[in-house]
Design a protein around this motif. Structure first.
Motif, PDB file in Angstrom:
ATOM      1  N   ARG A 115      -8.653  -4.978  -0.004  1.00 16.31           N
ATOM      2  CA  ARG A 115     -10.321  -5.127   0.190  1.00 16.31           C
ATOM      3  C   ARG A 115      -9.589  -6.942   0.568  1.00 16.31           C
ATOM      4  N   LEU A 166     -15.230  -4.813  -8.746  1.00 13.35           N
ATOM      5  CA  LEU A 166     -13.581  -4.343  -8.786  1.00 13.35           C
ATOM      6  C   LEU A 166     -12.825  -5.788  -9.744  1.00 13.35           C
ATOM      7  N   LEU A 181      -6.482   0.397  -9.298  1.00 16.10           N
ATOM      8  CA  LEU A 181      -7.045  -0.912  -9.214  1.00 16.10           C
ATOM      9  C   LEU A 181      -6.479  -2.292  -8.145  1.00 16.10           C
ATOM     10  N   ARG A 185      -0.497  -3.312 -11.816  1.00 11.42           N
ATOM     11  CA  ARG A 185      -1.319  -4.104 -11.027  1.00 11.42           C
ATOM     12  C   ARG A 185      -0.655  -4.160  -9.713  1.00 11.42           C
ATOM     13  N   ALA A 192     -14.515   2.687  -9.388  1.00  3.31           N
ATOM     14  CA  ALA A 192     -14.612   1.308  -8.928  1.00  3.31           C
ATOM     15  C   ALA A 192     -13.673   1.167  -7.495  1.00  3.31           C
ATOM     16  N   ALA A 193     -12.590   1.917  -7.973  1.00  2.28           N
ATOM     17  CA  ALA A 193     -11.169   1.545  -6.583  1.00  2.28           C
ATOM     18  C   ALA A 193     -11.388   2.253  -6.251  1.00  2.28           C
ATOM     19  N   ALA A 224      -6.744  -0.580  -4.960  1.00  2.00           N
ATOM     20  CA  ALA A 224      -8.536  -1.106  -3.836  1.00  2.00           C
ATOM     21  C   ALA A 224      -8.193  -2.658  -3.645  1.00  2.00           C
ATOM     22  N   GLY A 225      -7.423  -3.562  -4.612  1.00  2.00           N
ATOM     23  CA  GLY A 225      -7.229  -5.318  -4.325  1.00  2.00           C
ATOM     24  C   GLY A 225      -6.687  -5.553  -3.190  1.00  2.00           C
ATOM     25  N   ALA A 240     -14.475   1.598  -4.416  1.00  2.00           N
ATOM     26  CA  ALA A 240     -14.316  -0.415  -3.088  1.00  2.00           C
ATOM     27  C   ALA A 240     -13.746  -0.095  -1.261  1.00  2.00           C
ATOM     28  N   GLU A 266     -16.529  -6.401  -4.558  1.00  2.00           N
ATOM     29  CA  GLU A 266     -15.613  -7.690  -5.285  1.00  2.00           C
ATOM     30  C   GLU A 266     -16.407  -7.515  -6.441  1.00  2.00           C
ATOM     31  N   ASP A 301     -11.288  -4.417 -13.245  1.00  2.00           N
ATOM     32  CA  ASP A 301     -10.638  -5.335 -13.980  1.00  2.00           C
ATOM     33  C   ASP A 301     -10.094  -5.819 -15.195  1.00  2.00           C
TER      34      ASP A 301
END
Length: 391
Positions: free
Chosen positions: A262, A298, A255, A75, A333-334, A258-259, A337, A295, A302
């Protein structure tokens, strides 16, 4: 559980230093994407932090990191540079598979471990072929191993060979030309005669992963460099735990992407102050609500991946079999987002000078990895329907 100590030979992975590694990778990721190349320096950084060898078995002097720690590593690397993360994942998965069920011959394994203790050593299993596609849906490889004295000679072509030009070891899945063909992994060293990496990778995302073609023209393989050679159907069948490592590890990687998207979005919304508004976009309820949706999705994904990885490490019954479903939920989800982030900022999200454009291209690659959504959902649906008797 965080790995804090390791026997002599391999350092414990510096998990507390992951944010710094993420930042270092992120600083160069745009250049690597533009040039479609990865320098060895990235992997020297990871090797120095003990991240490339985190899953080496304790019996070999390694940290023996489990899936939960591997998810955490991937991650973080995915947030920095997912191409680096993907190449790293293949090496971590290889060491983890050897830790679970030894299958490498003693000589090549000793070479792998000795080299890995000194420098970055990258490994990947090459299984996908032009005609067959991914073997997960069945079929035998066209790549052929022919007997030559005490060894073998490999001929064929592999595609989507992630990190091909950087690999030290290539685990080539091939079938023998015997009357009853056997299949297995032939351990090929980089630089072997007849081995050619063809630079054909020209992809929308993960450009720097260099998932090029590998051509094998009568590549010699010593007889002691074959792993798991068996008749089809006699090779132990499906490995749920190995599948869980692949599913959850790669989901964590995306993810991470995606984080990162974000985090860029949050900074942009605080900085962007349209003249007609006179306040940052972050002050508007519409943007606050949209960020809340990202938020929440994700955070849930996670948590699912982390919890399931810990359950797999603990040997919890049924946990490994649930990993495919977690991949579907987590990668969706990733992707959602990042797509929502692009929709929120409009043209800024598709401008090459902003990282969000690159994050969008990279996260879309989550869909192509095995197991793909259709296979997971078909199996889950059949299993659910099989639990209920017809009325």
């Amino acid at each position: 559980m965080t790995v804090t100590t390791a026997p002599p030979g391999f350092p414990a992975p510096a998990l507390d230093g992951l944010p710094a590694v993420t930042a270092a990778l992120a600083a160069c990721a745009a250049v690597h994407d533009r040039d479609a190349e990865l320098p060895l320096a990235d992997f020297e950084l990871l090797h120095g932090a003990g991240l490339l060898t985190a899953t080496v078995a304790a019996r070999h002097g390694g940290p023996g990191a489990g899936l939960a720690d591997t998810v955490r590593i991937l991650r973080a690397l995915g947030a920095g540079d997912p191409a680096v993360a993907l190449v790293t994942a293949m090496t971590l998965f290889t060491h983890a598979a050897e830790a679970r069920a030894p299958h490498w011959p003693a000589g090549p394994l000793a070479e792998l471990l000795a080299d890995s203790a000194r420098r970055p050593v990258l490994v990947n299993a090459l299984r996908v072929e032009p005609e067959l596609g991914s073997p997960v849906r069945g079929g035998l490889p066209a790549t052929t191993a022919r007997r030559r004295g005490d060894g073998w000679e490999l001929t064929g072509r592999k595609i989507y060979s992630t990190g091909a030009h950087l690999l030290d070891w290539l685990l080539v899945w091939a079938a023998t030309d015997e009357e009853r063909p056997r299949v297995g992994s032939f351990l090929v060293r980089s630089g072997s005669p007849g081995l050619t990496v063809e630079p054909v990778w020209d992809h929308l995302g993960l450009r720097a992963s260099r998932s090029d073609d590998v051509r094998l023209d009568a590549v010699p393989v010593p007889g002691d460099r074959v792993a798991g050679l068996a008749l089809p159907g006699d090779d132990g069948g499906r490995d749920p735990v190995g599948g869980a490592w692949n599913s959850l590890g790669l989901t964590a990687l995306y993810l991470g992407v995606a984080g990162a998207a974000r985090d860029w979005l949050l900074g942009f919304l605080h900085e962007r102050t349209p003249s007609a508004l006179g306040a940052p976009l972050a002050s508007l309820p519409r943007f606050q609500s949209a960020v809340g949706g990202i938020e929440t999705a994700l955070a849930g994904a996670d948590r699912l991946v982390d919890a399931l990885a810990a359950a797999v490490d603990a040997g919890e019954p049924g946990a490994a079999e649930q990993a495919g479903g977690a991949k579907v939920l987590g990668t969706r989800a990733a992707i959602d987002a990042v797509q929502q982030a692009v929709a929120l900022v409009g043209n800024h999200g598709l401008t090459r000078r902003h990282p969000l454009e690159r994050h969008l291209r990279d996260v879309l690659c989550a869909r192509v990895h095995t197991p793909q959504d259709d296979s997971v959902l078909l199996a889950a649906g059949r299993a659910a329907l099989g639990r209920v008797r017809p009325l």
